[in-house]
Motif scaffolding. Structure first.
Motif, PDB file in Angstrom:
ATOM      1  N   UNK A 627       1.191  -1.151  -0.331  1.00 45.87           N
ATOM      2  CA  UNK A 627       0.167   0.247  -0.022  1.00 45.87           C
ATOM      3  C   UNK A 627       1.145   0.887   0.189  1.00 45.87           C
ATOM      4  N   UNK A 628       2.070   1.637   0.955  1.00 47.93           N
ATOM      5  CA  UNK A 628       2.741   2.065   0.947  1.00 47.93           C
ATOM      6  C   UNK A 628       3.489   2.573  -0.405  1.00 47.93           C
ATOM      7  N   UNK A 629       4.177   1.320  -0.779  1.00 51.69           N
ATOM      8  CA  UNK A 629       4.796   1.376  -2.033  1.00 51.69           C
ATOM      9  C   UNK A 629       4.101   2.532  -3.811  1.00 51.69           C
ATOM     10  N   UNK A 630       2.253   1.740  -3.526  1.00 55.16           N
ATOM     11  CA  UNK A 630       1.547   1.817  -4.422  1.00 55.16           C
ATOM     12  C   UNK A 630       1.174   3.489  -3.998  1.00 55.16           C
ATOM     13  N   UNK A 631       1.205   4.381  -2.896  1.00 60.86           N
ATOM     14  CA  UNK A 631       0.452   5.445  -2.499  1.00 60.86           C
ATOM     15  C   UNK A 631       2.262   6.540  -2.930  1.00 60.86           C
ATOM     16  N   UNK A 632       2.690   5.801  -3.224  1.00 63.98           N
ATOM     17  CA  UNK A 632       4.506   6.484  -3.764  1.00 63.98           C
ATOM     18  C   UNK A 632       4.752   6.907  -5.055  1.00 63.98           C
ATOM     19  N   UNK A 633       4.080   5.817  -5.804  1.00 58.64           N
ATOM     20  CA  UNK A 633       3.845   5.622  -7.056  1.00 58.64           C
ATOM     21  C   UNK A 633       2.645   6.950  -7.187  1.00 58.64           C
ATOM     22  N   UNK A 634       1.557   6.854  -6.755  1.00 57.07           N
ATOM     23  CA  UNK A 634       0.773   7.658  -6.656  1.00 57.07           C
ATOM     24  C   UNK A 634       0.084   8.633  -6.139  1.00 57.07           C
ATOM     25  N   UNK A 635       0.990   9.506  -6.799  1.00 58.88           N
ATOM     26  CA  UNK A 635       1.969  11.081  -5.857  1.00 58.88           C
ATOM     27  C   UNK A 635       0.033  12.132  -6.224  1.00 58.88           C
ATOM     28  N   UNK A 636      -0.724  11.932  -7.015  1.00 62.14           N
ATOM     29  CA  UNK A 636      -2.052  12.678  -7.522  1.00 62.14           C
ATOM     30  C   UNK A 636      -3.368  12.154  -6.399  1.00 62.14           C
ATOM     31  N   UNK A 637      -2.668  11.227  -5.904  1.00 58.48           N
ATOM     32  CA  UNK A 637      -3.578  10.732  -5.366  1.00 58.48           C
ATOM     33  C   UNK A 637      -5.323  10.189  -6.269  1.00 58.48           C
ATOM     34  N   UNK A 638      -5.018  10.112  -7.281  1.00 55.74           N
ATOM     35  CA  UNK A 638      -6.136   9.541  -7.960  1.00 55.74           C
ATOM     36  C   UNK A 638      -7.049   8.188  -7.787  1.00 55.74           C
ATOM     37  N   UNK A 639      -6.274   7.452  -7.041  1.00 57.45           N
ATOM     38  CA  UNK A 639      -6.664   6.112  -6.795  1.00 57.45           C
ATOM     39  C   UNK A 639      -6.323   5.043  -7.737  1.00 57.45           C
TER      40      UNK A 639
END
Length: 749
Positions: A627-639
């Motif tokens: 989840x942390x890695x996903x959030x790091x890649x999704x910097x714009x918080x698009x989901x």
């Protein structure tokens, strides 16, 4: 030939003259006679393009309260709308009410084909069944008529029947040729035989082994929901009162001169406002499809049920599953059913199943039906094509209303054709049949209604050859004018032309400026589809009352891609709020209802459940790291993450020092986790695929020896990254072996 045509013309003229003379004699009143002749003259205007604007929905509801009608039709599907159009074409004062939206039931959930029924013809020949033959003959006439009266919505489609046993080629060829012969002058195009090589050339996705050849025949295809709406709108243009979201609560009755109770209308409720009132009518027609028995029970509580509902499920797949202009017919599936595999609206539609079910307003597809269809597809497509469960973009279920004839003592005997029944109190019921024959069914129904209820029709049915909404000025090149006159994208203009016909110009006038050099107008509601803002505004003028009305029937977005439909909802609801003055609370309610519809009835929920059944087998700590890695890649918080997110992640970190990764490799890697094939990977998809790369943190150095796309995939999924050092030759050998294992895991997933 000329003499024969002259005789037919003369006979038609005599019949028309006799009808007028008889009507004048029966109704001797001078004023009524003038009224009759006025209606007859008006019949000539049926062929011209109506210029009168559509009444608003509020005006239609007011008319339902104030007027007395000759005919009240219950049901706004293809048959109900067809009855309303047939009735008004005869000069009868006509009303139609629909509980939900026009085409909200079975009529929008069909296979999208206009066909005579090849398999019915086979049964007619082998069983010497004259009724089956007549049904096919009638359907082929109606197929040709629909292609003529709505050329913007319907078109010929070649359908391939692959043959895997040499002796079946002459067998199927003779049957298909008989299909052409029965159509006669209404034959769309002549069928033909293909060699194996030519079949593969035209349908390269086809399984090649054991293929002996193929036969191609022609049927029609259409946009079913839009066709249904066009029929209802045509009736409204000609003077019928049509209203959706109006529920029949009960039937009203009065006693005739002999003291017998006769139906005199219906008590109805507006489902939008809750207001109730009586609609007065001399004749009530029950055209409610699967809900036939519920209306019959309002008339007489003890009637035997005649409807035997059967669920048919269809799925939608990406466009690369089929050629853009050719369908496929599987004549004998593993359980004997027929499966069609057809291009439609730029994607691929496959179905249908046939399973007994309960009658419901909200049918939903099942995982078993979806897997059955996918299994049949796999048996016909090349092994090179991986038919994936994740490729299902949308799935829906429609209820086919098979019926038994109440006119016969044996009520258990199902009929494949339709039935028309008139009760003792005068309720006229039309049930059964299929989409293609809606017009002939409506004509037969009105013939019975006019006779049994003594209705003042001034002419016979005038719907054969009567152009539907949008057809009058349409040409295949009309979209070019839309591009030139309004500055629309070619794809958008073509879509508008093929959806609204000559009314597309009215839609284009509502389009907002884009603020770009090109296109000048027409803001897309979703980047993947040619639907624009103006269509939502126009939909409201065509009686769309809810967000579901728009995404399901006015636009076909929910049927094509459930994810795209949900993403477009905020924009659609915002525009509808402007048109209908919705409050914030109403907008939230509309959004919740539309999301529920997409998830439950359009297959999104069953898609998610299918994906969630795959075991993850990860610890809580590992999931937290992913989840942390996903959030790091999704910097714009698009989901979700996209290719651009991966590229940015690679640029901002020292993830793969000294290892060049091309754009093609990034794309290939993302495709391994893009289960929905929409260029986006959400958290659940990310974690589902992560389970296949559950390696210890010290093993990520092995990635240097993996194939490039899997190397990258491994790198951005593994939660802890280090600088990749050089690998020993022992590690290299081990990594190659592990790479192949991971490769197999990806492919099997």
């Amino acid at each position: 030939m000329a003499a024969r045509r002259f005789k037919k013309l003369a006979a038609g003229g005599i019949a028309l003259g006799g009808t007028v003379a008889l009507a004048s004699w029966v109704f001797g009143d001078d004023n009524h006679t003038k009224k009759q002749f006025g209606h007859v003259l008006a019949a000539d205007n049926l062929k011209s393009r109506p210029t009168k604007p559509l009444p608003t929905r509020s005006e239609q509801l007011k008319a339902l309260e104030d007027e007395v009608y000759d005919v009240l039709v219950i049901g706004g599907g293809a048959t109900g709308a067809g009855c309303a159009l047939d009735s008004v074409s005869r000069g009868l004062k006509t009303a139609l009410v629909e509980l939900d939206d026009f085409s909200s039931g079975t009529s929008s959930r069909s296979t999208k084909l206009l066909h005579g029924g090849v398999r019915y013809l086979q049964k007619a020949i082998f069983n010497l069944d004259i009724e089956q033959y007549k049904m096919v003959k009638e359907a082929l006439h109606e197929r040709a008529n629909l292609l003529e009266i709505a050329p913007h919505l319907s078109y010929p489609l070649p359908i391939m029947l692959p043959v895997y046993t040499w002796w079946q080629i002459p067998y199927y060829w003779s049957g298909i040729k008989m299909y052409d012969l029965v159509a006669g002058s209404k034959c769309i195009k002549s069928s033909y035989v293909l060699s194996k090589e030519k079949a593969i050339e035209l349908f390269p996705m086809l399984r090649k082994d054991k293929l002996c050849g193929a036969i191609v025949y022609y049927d029609g295809q259409h946009n079913d929901a839009r066709m249904n709406i066009a029929i209802a709108l045509t009736a409204a243009r000609l003077g019928a009162t049509v209203a959706n979201h109006v529920k029949v609560v009960s039937l009203t009755k009065t006693k005739d001169s002999e003291g017998q109770e006769k139906i005199s209308g219906a008590h109805v409720r507006d489902e939008i406002t809750g207001k109730e009132w009586d609609v007065r009518a001399k004749c009530v027609i029950n055209a409610t499809g699967p809900f036939t028995d519920s209306i019959r029970e309002m008339d007489q509580q003890t009637v035997n049920k005649i409807c035997a509902p059967s669920a048919g499920v269809h799925i939608v797949l990406p466009d690369y599953y089929s050629p853009a202009s050719m369908g496929l017919l599987d004549p004998s599936t593993s359980d004997g059913r027929v499966i069609f595999f057809l291009p439609w609206q730029g994607l691929t539609i496959a179905g249908t199943t046939d399973t007994p079910c309960e009658v419901t307003h909200h049918p939903s597809p099942t995982e078993a039906d979806i897997e059955f269809i996918l299994g049949e597809i796999r048996s016909y497509l090349s092994p090179d094509i991986e038919v994936r469960r994740g490729d299902v973009l949308s799935a829906w279920s429609g209820i086919r209303p098979l019926v038994s004839d109440p006119n016969k003592p044996n009520s258990q005997s199902l009929v494949r054709n339709h039935i028309v029944h008139v009760s003792d109190s005068g309720l006229v019921t039309i049930a059964g049949g299929k989409w293609t024959t809606y017009r002939s069914m409506a004509m037969e129904t009105l013939d019975a209604a006019v006779k049994k209820c003594n209705l003042p029709a001034v002419r016979e049915s005038a719907t054969d050859g009567l152009l539907l909404e949008g057809a009058h000025g349409w040409t295949p090149t009309m979209f070019i004018r839309l591009v030139q006159d309004f500055g629309l994208e070619s794809e958008v203009a073509k879509h508008l032309s093929e959806t609204y016909g000559d009314r597309a110009f009215s839609v284009a006038k509502l389009a907002a400026l884009t603020g770009k050099r090109w296109p000048i107008v027409g803001k897309r509601l979703h980047e993947e589809f040619p639907y624009i803002d103006a269509e939502v505004r126009y939909a409201v003028r065509e009686y769309a009352c809810t967000a579901i009305d728009v995404i399901a029937r006015r636009l076909r977005l929910a049927f094509l891609n459930v994810q795209a439909a949900e993403e477009a909802l905020p924009s659609i609801i915002s525009i509808m709020a402007e048109e209908l003055n919705w409050s914030e609370d109403e907008q939230k309610r509309q959004h919740a209802e539309a999301v529920k519809f997409v998830r439950e009835e359009m297959g999104q929920q069953v898609n998610r459940q299918s994906r969630d059944k795959i075991p993850i087998n990860l610890s809580r700590e590992e999931i937290s790291n992913y989840i942390k890695r996903f959030q790091a890649l999704d910097q714009d918080k698009k989901g979700y993450i996209s290719i651009n997110d991966i590229r940015r992640g690679l640029k901002t970190g020292d993830l793969i020092r000294n290892h060049e990764i091309s754009g093609e490799e990034i794309h290939a890697a993302l495709n391994k986790v893009d289960l929905r094939l929409n260029g986006q990977t959400d958290l659940s998809e990310f974690i589902q695929v992560s389970k296949n790369f559950k390696l210890d943190n010290g093993s990520h150095q092995l990635a240097c020896c993996l194939p490039s796309s899997f190397r990258l995939l491994y790198l951005f999924i593994v939660p802890c990254f280090r600088e990749i050092s050089s690998c020993s030759w022992k590690h290299s050998i081990l990594c190659v072996l592990l790479g192949e294992v991971i490769n197999l895991l990806c492919l099997s997933f």
